[in-house]
Design an enzyme around this catalytic site. Structure first.
Site, PDB file in Angstrom:
ATOM      1  CD  GLN A 101      60.482  18.126 -18.467  1.00 20.51           C
ATOM      2  OE1 GLN A 101      60.441  17.411 -19.357  1.00 20.51           O
ATOM      3  NE2 GLN A 101      60.309  19.368 -18.038  1.00 20.51           N
ATOM      4  CE1 TYR A 181      53.251  17.488 -24.317  1.00 12.25           C
ATOM      5  CE2 TYR A 181      55.057  19.139 -23.319  1.00 12.25           C
ATOM      6  CZ  TYR A 181      54.986  18.522 -24.681  1.00 12.25           C
ATOM      7  OH  TYR A 181      55.357  18.283 -25.688  1.00 12.25           O
ATOM      8  NE  ARG A 228      61.413  23.746 -18.220  1.00 11.90           N
ATOM      9  CZ  ARG A 228      61.901  23.715 -19.073  1.00 11.90           C
ATOM     10  NH1 ARG A 228      61.073  23.235 -20.280  1.00 11.90           N
ATOM     11  NH2 ARG A 228      62.911  24.984 -19.636  1.00 11.90           N
TER      12      ARG A 228
HETATM   13  C1  LIG Z   1      64.761  19.358 -29.280  1.00  7.32           C
HETATM   14  C2  LIG Z   1      64.113  20.103 -28.009  1.00  7.32           C
HETATM   15  C3  LIG Z   1      63.540  19.755 -27.266  1.00  7.32           C
HETATM   16  C4  LIG Z   1      62.428  19.595 -25.895  1.00  7.32           C
HETATM   17  N1  LIG Z   1      61.636  19.015 -25.471  1.00  7.32           N
HETATM   18  C5  LIG Z   1      61.266  19.634 -24.097  1.00  7.32           C
HETATM   19  C6  LIG Z   1      60.977  18.216 -22.990  1.00  7.32           C
HETATM   20  O1  LIG Z   1      61.091  17.048 -23.298  1.00  7.32           O
HETATM   21  N2  LIG Z   1      60.633  18.772 -21.636  1.00  7.32           N
HETATM   22  C7  LIG Z   1      60.702  20.283 -21.985  1.00  7.32           C
HETATM   23  O2  LIG Z   1      60.267  20.893 -20.162  1.00  7.32           O
HETATM   24  N3  LIG Z   1      61.015  20.985 -22.674  1.00  7.32           N
HETATM   25  C8  LIG Z   1      61.399  21.101 -23.425  1.00  7.32           C
HETATM   26  N4  LIG Z   1      62.041  21.579 -24.600  1.00  7.32           N
HETATM   27  C9  LIG Z   1      61.356  22.976 -24.209  1.00  7.32           C
HETATM   28  C10 LIG Z   1      63.346  23.115 -23.494  1.00  7.32           C
HETATM   29  O3  LIG Z   1      63.659  22.444 -21.540  1.00  7.32           O
HETATM   30  C11 LIG Z   1      63.559  25.228 -23.519  1.00  7.32           C
HETATM   31  O4  LIG Z   1      62.282  25.612 -22.753  1.00  7.32           O
HETATM   32  C12 LIG Z   1      63.654  25.568 -25.169  1.00  7.32           C
HETATM   33  O5  LIG Z   1      64.826  24.903 -25.755  1.00  7.32           O
HETATM   34  C13 LIG Z   1      64.453  27.366 -24.478  1.00  7.32           C
HETATM   35  O6  LIG Z   1      65.220  27.331 -24.237  1.00  7.32           O
HETATM   36  P1  LIG Z   1      66.645  27.345 -24.693  1.00  7.32           P
HETATM   37  O7  LIG Z   1      66.333  28.911 -25.531  1.00  7.32           O
HETATM   38  O8  LIG Z   1      67.778  27.521 -23.875  1.00  7.32           O
HETATM   39  O9  LIG Z   1      66.824  26.538 -25.902  1.00  7.32           O
HETATM   40  C14 LIG Z   1      63.111  21.421 -25.974  1.00  7.32           C
HETATM   41  C15 LIG Z   1      63.633  22.064 -26.428  1.00  7.32           C
HETATM   42  C16 LIG Z   1      63.973  21.346 -27.637  1.00  7.32           C
HETATM   43  C17 LIG Z   1      65.083  22.341 -28.840  1.00  7.32           C
END
Ligand SMILES: Cc1cc2nc3c(=O)[nH]c(=O)nc-3n(C[C@H](O)[C@H](O)[C@H](O)COP(=O)(O)O)c2cc1C
Length: 364
Positions: A101, A181, A228
């Site tokens: 990413q 972002y 995304r």
């Molecule tokens: C610890 C953590 C770090 C994340 N870092 C990013 C990231 O670097 N880039 C991004 O697009 N989303 C990031 N997200 C969002 C996740 O990609 C995702 O959208 C979010 O966890 C919801 O999905 P889930 O319900 O399956 O956890 C992050 C989420 C978590 C929990």
């Protein structure tokens, strides 16, 4: 074998992927070395999860200016490329596939990261958020509004980062255009009040994004390029929705149909409840699936049951799992066996070292 729709193979770009259980991009802040380069620890973490149909790495800054958090890896220096080679080899050795990413946080940064210089954004509007700096949380500031020349230079940073990604052995890249972002800051009125060709109407607000998509896609191939978007993000990362927000995303997503070779569009369901948010779309996959003809990955709040359902209903082609992939390195096997899923420990999401990172157990 289970007939769970998540376990069916899928072709993305040139790749035959074993299943539709993708790992969502997640910042884990383990690049705690002066170069912000991935290490053997990163390689171990991603290799443990290589049975995912596709791994998407944590956001990785495309330049020094793109950074907004401590200990996040980059993809602009030689040392970082060498570090990522450890990761891609470890994943490929297990038969997995991995996209990186590409990230620029824009105004969600702090002068402490930039030798006192201002972070950058479409317009000089403070997101009134907090930035996690080497000295702890600090209030964000009013950023420097990018000149047109600087916008073009930033597109070149993404293009170079994409080239670096291929050198590092990645199967492709995901342009991070979500979650408040830099690209998202161009899409919304709360952060973009420009009066030149990068602000105002939908085409102008999306111009920087499409110029960057073109530059990256023409360099490494559109079939190796994903994007995304998080259209209903509201009330966090400095973003507020207004009546023009969703129409802007409709414009962007419909225009992605002009890129039939694109690897995928990765859409995020609302991260917070939006029932009382005027103009927000409550069901992203339902709203946008009819508008996009290409491969659609959906994310946020999915589990093995509603994840397989969203595919069966034709609302998405694959599902990305975030938190469940933190705590279940063998998530695919657990879904195959209908085994219980472990819950992640929030306290170790961003802490250094293997604890809460590469030490989650596999099923026996
Ligand atoms: C610890 C953590 C770090 C994340 N870092 C990013 C990231 O670097 N880039 C991004 O697009 N989303 C990031 N997200 C969002 C996740 O990609 C995702 O959208 C979010 O966890 C919801 O999905 P889930 O319900 O399956 O956890 C992050 C989420 C978590 C929990």
């Amino acid at each position: 074998m289970s007939d769970n729709a998540l376990l069916k193979p899928i072709k993305i770009g040139p790749y035959e992927l074993a299943n539709r259980i993708f790992m969502a991009p997640m910042t884990r802040s383990r690049a705690d070395n002066p170069e912000n380069a991935p290490t053997e620890l990163h390689a171990q973490y991603y290799q443990q999860r290589a049975s995912a149909g596709l791994l998407i790495t944590e956001g990785s800054q495309v330049s020094k200016q793109a950074v907004g958090y401590i200990n996040t890896p980059g993809i602009y220096s030689k040392a970082q490329i060498e570090g990522w080679k450890l990761v891609t080899k470890a994943v490929h050795d297990k038969g997995g596939h991995i996209f990186i990413q590409l990230w620029h946080v824009g105004r969600l940064s702090h002068p402490d990261f930039h030798g006192g210089e201002l972070p950058v954004a479409p317009s000089s509007i403070n997101p009134n958020d907090k930035s996690y700096t080497p000295q702890g949380f600090k209030e964000t500031v009013s950023p420097h509004a990018l000149t047109v020349q600087e916008i073009h230079a930033t597109t070149r940073d993404f293009k170079n980062a994409a080239e670096n990604a291929i050198t590092a052995g990645f199967d492709g890249v995901e342009i991070h255009s979500a979650n408040g972002y830099l690209f998202h800051q161009f899409f919304t009125n709360c952060s973009n009040v420009r009066t030149d060709e990068y602000g105002g109407n939908h085409e102008n607000k999306a111009r920087f994004f499409f110029e960057t998509l073109d530059a990256v896609g023409r360099t490494i191939g559109f079939e190796k390029t994903g994007i995304r978007l998080n259209p209903s993000a509201h009330g966090f990362f400095g973003i507020t929705i207004d009546k023009d927000t969703i129409p802007t995303f409709e414009y962007i997503i419909e225009r992605l149909n002009d890129y039939p070779g694109l690897a995928y569009a990765h859409l995020v369901e609302p991260m917070m409840p939006v029932d009382n948010v005027p103009y927000a779309v409550k069901e992203i996959a339902k709203h946008f699936r009819p508008r996009y003809k290409g491969t659609l990955i959906i994310n946020c709040g999915f589990n093995p049951d509603n994840g397989s359902r969203v595919i069966e209903e034709g609302l998405a082609d694959a599902v990305s799992f975030g938190k469940y992939f933190i705590s279940n390195p063998d998530l695919v096997e657990r879904i195959r066996r209908s085994a219980p899923l472990a819950e992640p420990d929030l306290h170790t999401f961003y802490t250094p070292g293997p604890k809460g990172y590469s030490d989650y157990p596999f099923l026996q």
